[in-house]
Design a protein around this motif. Structure first.
Motif, PDB file in Angstrom:
ATOM      1  N   THR A  44       0.935  -1.253  -0.005  1.00 54.03           N
ATOM      2  CA  THR A  44      -0.031   0.016   0.033  1.00 54.03           C
ATOM      3  C   THR A  44       0.943   1.142  -0.018  1.00 54.03           C
ATOM      4  N   ARG A  45       1.950   1.203   1.112  1.00 53.78           N
ATOM      5  CA  ARG A  45       2.884   2.375   0.899  1.00 53.78           C
ATOM      6  C   ARG A  45       3.752   2.449  -0.393  1.00 53.78           C
ATOM      7  N   LYS A  46       3.794   1.567  -1.098  1.00 51.62           N
ATOM      8  CA  LYS A  46       4.610   1.496  -2.324  1.00 51.62           C
ATOM      9  C   LYS A  46       3.761   2.230  -3.452  1.00 51.62           C
ATOM     10  N   LEU A  47       2.381   1.874  -3.432  1.00 51.84           N
ATOM     11  CA  LEU A  47       1.565   2.355  -4.187  1.00 51.84           C
ATOM     12  C   LEU A  47       1.147   3.655  -4.266  1.00 51.84           C
ATOM     13  N   TYR A  48       1.186   4.322  -2.824  1.00 59.46           N
ATOM     14  CA  TYR A  48       1.044   5.632  -2.684  1.00 59.46           C
ATOM     15  C   TYR A  48       2.051   6.403  -3.363  1.00 59.46           C
ATOM     16  N   LYS A  49       3.302   5.973  -2.825  1.00 62.24           N
ATOM     17  CA  LYS A  49       4.572   6.593  -3.406  1.00 62.24           C
ATOM     18  C   LYS A  49       4.791   6.589  -4.898  1.00 62.24           C
ATOM     19  N   CYS A  50       4.262   5.491  -5.544  1.00 57.83           N
ATOM     20  CA  CYS A  50       4.247   5.435  -6.950  1.00 57.83           C
ATOM     21  C   CYS A  50       3.118   6.601  -7.620  1.00 57.83           C
ATOM     22  N   ILE A  51       1.905   6.422  -6.918  1.00 57.02           N
ATOM     23  CA  ILE A  51       1.095   7.563  -7.382  1.00 57.02           C
ATOM     24  C   ILE A  51       1.647   9.013  -7.093  1.00 57.02           C
ATOM     25  N   LYS A  52       2.106   9.149  -6.023  1.00 59.83           N
ATOM     26  CA  LYS A  52       2.678  10.535  -5.946  1.00 59.83           C
ATOM     27  C   LYS A  52       3.683  10.839  -6.967  1.00 59.83           C
ATOM     28  N   LYS A  53       4.523   9.994  -7.322  1.00 56.86           N
ATOM     29  CA  LYS A  53       5.345  10.367  -8.547  1.00 56.86           C
ATOM     30  C   LYS A  53       4.674  10.500  -9.879  1.00 56.86           C
ATOM     31  N   VAL A  54       3.759   9.722 -10.141  1.00 56.94           N
ATOM     32  CA  VAL A  54       2.870   9.900 -11.212  1.00 56.94           C
ATOM     33  C   VAL A  54       2.308  11.334 -11.254  1.00 56.94           C
ATOM     34  N   VAL A  55       1.859  11.736 -10.078  1.00 51.67           N
ATOM     35  CA  VAL A  55       1.415  13.162 -10.093  1.00 51.67           C
ATOM     36  C   VAL A  55       2.237  14.270 -10.311  1.00 51.67           C
ATOM     37  N   ALA A  56       3.339  13.979  -9.851  1.00 52.88           N
ATOM     38  CA  ALA A  56       4.640  14.977  -9.965  1.00 52.88           C
ATOM     39  C   ALA A  56       5.126  15.088 -11.282  1.00 52.88           C
ATOM     40  N   VAL A  57       4.613  14.031 -12.406  1.00 57.29           N
ATOM     41  CA  VAL A  57       4.915  14.047 -13.843  1.00 57.29           C
ATOM     42  C   VAL A  57       3.855  15.043 -14.002  1.00 57.29           C
ATOM     43  N   LYS A  58       4.081  16.219 -15.103  1.00 63.21           N
ATOM     44  CA  LYS A  58       3.093  17.115 -15.559  1.00 63.21           C
ATOM     45  C   LYS A  58       2.230  16.314 -16.678  1.00 63.21           C
ATOM     46  N   GLN A  59       2.540  15.156 -17.363  1.00 60.58           N
ATOM     47  CA  GLN A  59       1.743  14.772 -18.320  1.00 60.58           C
ATOM     48  C   GLN A  59       0.579  14.168 -17.817  1.00 60.58           C
ATOM     49  N   LYS A  60      -0.430  13.640 -18.387  1.00 63.13           N
ATOM     50  CA  LYS A  60      -1.726  13.087 -17.997  1.00 63.13           C
ATOM     51  C   LYS A  60      -1.200  11.347 -17.934  1.00 63.13           C
ATOM     52  N   GLN A  61      -0.670  11.077 -16.764  1.00 59.37           N
ATOM     53  CA  GLN A  61      -0.282   9.524 -16.867  1.00 59.37           C
ATOM     54  C   GLN A  61      -1.184   8.732 -15.642  1.00 59.37           C
ATOM     55  N   ILE A  62      -2.368   9.597 -15.399  1.00 58.43           N
ATOM     56  CA  ILE A  62      -2.944   8.770 -14.222  1.00 58.43           C
ATOM     57  C   ILE A  62      -4.426   9.054 -14.565  1.00 58.43           C
ATOM     58  N   ARG A  63      -5.341   8.091 -14.507  1.00 61.84           N
ATOM     59  CA  ARG A  63      -6.714   8.286 -14.742  1.00 61.84           C
ATOM     60  C   ARG A  63      -7.493   8.028 -13.328  1.00 61.84           C
ATOM     61  N   ARG A  64      -8.515   9.149 -13.006  1.00 61.49           N
ATOM     62  CA  ARG A  64      -8.848   9.167 -11.755  1.00 61.49           C
ATOM     63  C   ARG A  64     -10.621   9.085 -11.755  1.00 61.49           C
ATOM     64  N   GLY A  65     -11.177   8.375 -11.010  1.00 65.83           N
ATOM     65  CA  GLY A  65     -12.535   8.232 -10.924  1.00 65.83           C
ATOM     66  C   GLY A  65     -13.167   7.152 -11.744  1.00 65.83           C
ATOM     67  N   VAL A  66     -14.238   6.432 -11.386  1.00 62.70           N
ATOM     68  CA  VAL A  66     -14.853   5.302 -11.973  1.00 62.70           C
ATOM     69  C   VAL A  66     -14.928   5.689 -13.329  1.00 62.70           C
ATOM     70  N   LYS A  67     -15.580   6.563 -13.866  1.00 61.59           N
ATOM     71  CA  LYS A  67     -16.247   7.029 -15.186  1.00 61.59           C
ATOM     72  C   LYS A  67     -14.868   7.087 -16.229  1.00 61.59           C
ATOM     73  N   GLU A  68     -13.877   7.838 -15.699  1.00 62.33           N
ATOM     74  CA  GLU A  68     -12.573   7.827 -16.768  1.00 62.33           C
ATOM     75  C   GLU A  68     -11.830   6.511 -16.728  1.00 62.33           C
ATOM     76  N   VAL A  69     -11.550   5.930 -15.808  1.00 60.23           N
ATOM     77  CA  VAL A  69     -11.015   4.702 -15.573  1.00 60.23           C
ATOM     78  C   VAL A  69     -11.806   3.605 -16.563  1.00 60.23           C
ATOM     79  N   GLN A  70     -13.054   3.347 -16.389  1.00 57.30           N
ATOM     80  CA  GLN A  70     -13.827   2.626 -17.115  1.00 57.30           C
ATOM     81  C   GLN A  70     -13.669   2.966 -18.538  1.00 57.30           C
TER      82      GLN A  70
END
Length: 155
Positions: A44-70
């Motif tokens: 869980t901690r590793k996943l949180y750290k990975c997500i924080k690194k993804v957010v630090a990258v300015k490009q859209k590398q993360i999908r958030r929310g049920v509708k968008e992920v689906q």
């Protein structure tokens, strides 16, 4: 109406303790029955750290929310799907693990949607996030992917 006198400072100390960060064990109390496979405390901690690194990258590398992920799972996008295990009602996102299994996408549950939202840089709780691979955080992503795929799949 009369005022009820508050107890001396002894009553305020427990309130401060309960309002702080909750432990992993306390978060497990609120889990849904479908929250399998569940990430360990370390993962869980590793996943949180990975997500924080993804957010630090300015490009859209993360999908958030049920509708968008689906939407992007249906389009065939690859990545790790991280679901919050304390989301109610379950019907909001219970179809996503099935979609992930059909498309051979790794998915995992973590105990808290508030912590997931905070890791993604949002003040709002988030019940599902998809982390896409990118060269800037590839090492952290590969490490998380390896551990998620090593977990046994639910029946």
């Amino acid at each position: 109406m009369t005022k009820i006198k508050a107890e001396p400072d002894g009553q305020e100390a427990p309130a401060e303790v309960c309002c702080g960060e909750r432990t992993y064990q306390e978060l497990l109390v609120n889990l849904n029955p479908i929250a399998q496979p569940l990430a360990s405390r370390r993962l869980t901690r590793k996943l949180y750290k990975c997500i924080k690194k993804v957010v630090a990258v300015k490009q859209k590398q993360i999908r958030r929310g049920v509708k968008e992920v689906q939407k992007f799972v249906n389009k065939g996008e690859k990545g790790i799907v991280v679901l919050a295990g304390d989301t109610l009602p379950i019907e909001v996102y219970c179809h996503l693990p099935v979609m992930c299994e059909d498309r051979n996408l790794p998915y995992i549950y973590i105990p808290s949607k508030t912590d997931l939202g905070a890791a993604a840089g949002s003040k709002r709780p988030t019940c599902v996030i998809m982390v896409k691979p990118h060269e800037e955080y590839q090492e952290a992503y590969d490490e998380c992917l390896e551990e998620v795929q090593a977990l046994p799949s639910p029946l």
